[in-house]
Design an enzyme around this catalytic site. Structure first.
Site, PDB file in Angstrom:
ATOM      1  N   SER A   2       0.706  -1.334   0.048  1.00 61.10           N
ATOM      2  CA  SER A   2      -0.056  -0.187   0.035  1.00 61.10           C
ATOM      3  C   SER A   2       0.918   1.262   0.112  1.00 61.10           C
ATOM      4  CB  SER A   2      -0.991   0.067   1.146  1.00 61.10           C
ATOM      5  OG  SER A   2      -0.073   0.289   2.464  1.00 61.10           O
TER       6      SER A   2
ATOM      7  N   LYS B 180       1.581   4.176   6.957  1.00 59.41           N
ATOM      8  CA  LYS B 180       0.674   5.386   5.875  1.00 59.41           C
ATOM      9  C   LYS B 180       0.758   6.657   6.137  1.00 59.41           C
ATOM     10  CE  LYS B 180      -2.692   1.649   5.344  1.00 59.41           C
ATOM     11  NZ  LYS B 180      -2.924   1.367   4.102  1.00 59.41           N
TER      12      LYS B 180
END
Length: 138
Positions: free
Chosen positions: A34, A75
């Site tokens: 990701s 993230k």
């Protein structure tokens, strides 16, 4: 007596390592794709535990419960408390102003906070996303 001194030095080392990992910094392993192209799967990062003030585009680690297990997610902070976040035509808008994301090279689908039921990010919360928007489950 010599063995006692040697054992004590090992105990001191272990205590120092535990204190550092608990209060100062700890290693974190990136899991998944990701954050590609900026971070790769199985890449090791050092997470600072001293910083409590976050800025836009900082990379953070958050605990997330996934199917009865806690998982660390790596993230990037996109939106800060009190801000309105929107993606339109592959551009990031913060409070209706375009903000350049130089770290990504992929498409971001149209999105706004209203679709989650918010007009702005609540105080104490952040809006985070992976860099690899096509392969991130954000």
């Amino acid at each position: 007596m010599e063995k006692y001194k040697e054992a004590l030095s090992y105990v001191v080392i272990i205590v120092v390592v535990i204190l550092i990992r608990t209060f100062i910094a700890t290693p974190v392993i990136v899991s998944g794709d990701s954050m590609i192209p900026n971070l790769k799967d199985n890449q090791i990062l050092i997470l600072s535990k001293l910083t409590k003030k976050y800025e836009r585009f900082d990379i953070v680690v958050v605990r997330h419960k996934v199917i009865d297990q806690n998982e660390n997610l790596v993230k990037r902070i996109i939106g800060l408390p009190g801000e309105d976040v929107e993606y339109k035509d592959n551009k990031l808008y913060i409070n209706d102003k375009v903000v350049d994301e130089k770290f990504i090279d992929c498409e971001t689908a149209d999105f706004n906070l209203a679709s989650l039921g918010y007009l702005e990010i609540p105080e104490g919360y952040y809006f985070i996303m992976g860099d690899n928007r096509g392969d991130s489950l954000d």
